[in-house]
Enzyme design. Structure first.
Site, PDB file in Angstrom:
ATOM      1  N   VAL A 125       1.140  -1.339   0.029  1.00 30.93           N
ATOM      2  CA  VAL A 125      -0.360  -0.050  -0.342  1.00 30.93           C
ATOM      3  C   VAL A 125       0.790   1.008  -0.018  1.00 30.93           C
ATOM      4  CG1 VAL A 125      -1.963   1.186   0.648  1.00 30.93           C
ATOM      5  CG2 VAL A 125      -1.376  -1.633   1.342  1.00 30.93           C
ATOM      6  N   PRO A 126       1.402   1.536  -1.239  1.00 33.46           N
ATOM      7  CA  PRO A 126       2.164   2.160  -1.391  1.00 33.46           C
ATOM      8  C   PRO A 126       1.808   4.269  -0.784  1.00 33.46           C
ATOM      9  CG  PRO A 126       1.436   2.773  -3.494  1.00 33.46           C
ATOM     10  CD  PRO A 126       0.040   1.947  -2.421  1.00 33.46           C
ATOM     11  N   CYS A 127       2.428   3.973   0.310  1.00 35.14           N
ATOM     12  CA  CYS A 127       2.072   5.716   0.715  1.00 35.14           C
ATOM     13  C   CYS A 127       3.206   6.050   0.662  1.00 35.14           C
ATOM     14  CB  CYS A 127       1.947   5.589   2.959  1.00 35.14           C
ATOM     15  SG  CYS A 127       3.220   4.596   3.491  1.00 35.14           S
ATOM     16  N   HIS A 128       4.549   5.269   0.519  1.00 29.52           N
ATOM     17  CA  HIS A 128       5.872   6.104  -0.108  1.00 29.52           C
ATOM     18  C   HIS A 128       5.841   6.955  -1.175  1.00 29.52           C
ATOM     19  CE1 HIS A 128       6.210   2.949  -2.488  1.00 29.52           C
ATOM     20  NE2 HIS A 128       6.782   3.495  -3.284  1.00 29.52           N
ATOM     21  N   ARG A 129       4.674   6.698  -1.747  1.00 28.33           N
ATOM     22  CA  ARG A 129       4.519   8.147  -2.959  1.00 28.33           C
ATOM     23  C   ARG A 129       3.632   9.098  -2.416  1.00 28.33           C
ATOM     24  NH1 ARG A 129       1.889   2.777  -6.573  1.00 28.33           N
ATOM     25  NH2 ARG A 129       4.118   1.495  -7.220  1.00 28.33           N
TER      26      ARG A 129
END
Length: 160
Positions: A125-129
């Site tokens: 779940v790409p919260c780094h984006r």
């Protein structure tokens, strides 16, 4: 609940799953390895192996989309945010404000940040984006250096 610790390019990851799907991906310090191994009954399963395989592929740059059964648990607001995060395409960043707008609450940027902070499935779940409105990196459970590395892997040059 089944758990297993895997060595990856970014460090040791404890991946957890229940009968529905992957529930958590957490960093484990080398010094805590034995404690975790003793605390949890480590049992590798097919879904945990597949999660590790897909994470390795992502970290090598050969996977852009994860195809894993997930079982996210959080508040209704968190679930909305995490659903939007999964819509951010590989190689793109969105601001906290844009995520807030996507969930229909344009003034909830700070709350979106808090939901990101509680994301139990980093990378998948790409919260780094998600970045600040000014294009700068803000907060990441794995640290800003890792956030920058993940974005660079996706060919995004973030402002630090």
């Amino acid at each position: 609940m089944k758990r297993f610790i895997y060595k990856t390019k970014i460090g040791l990851l404890l991946i957890s799953a229940d009968e529905i799907g992957i529930t958590n991906i957490d960093f484990v310090n080398e010094s805590d390895f034995n404690e975790y191994s003793n605390k949890y009954n480590m049992q590798e399963t097919a879904v945990l192996k597949e999660a590790k395989k897909q994470l390795d592929e992502y970290l090598k740059g050969s996977r852009q989309v994860f195809n894993l059964p997930l079982n996210l648990k959080g508040s209704e607001f968190q679930m909305k945010v995490w659903d939007v995060l999964r819509q951010i395409p590989y190689g793109e960043t969105w601001t906290y404000k844009k995520v807030a707008e996507k969930i229909g609450n344009p003034k909830a940027s700070r709350a979106v940040g808090m939901a990101n902070n509680k994301n139990p499935l980093m990378i998948v779940v790409p919260c780094h984006r998600v970045i600040g409105t000014n294009g700068k990196l803000i907060g990441y459970a794995g640290g800003l250096d890792l956030k920058k590395r993940l974005l660079e892997l996706e060919n995004i040059n973030p402002l630090v």
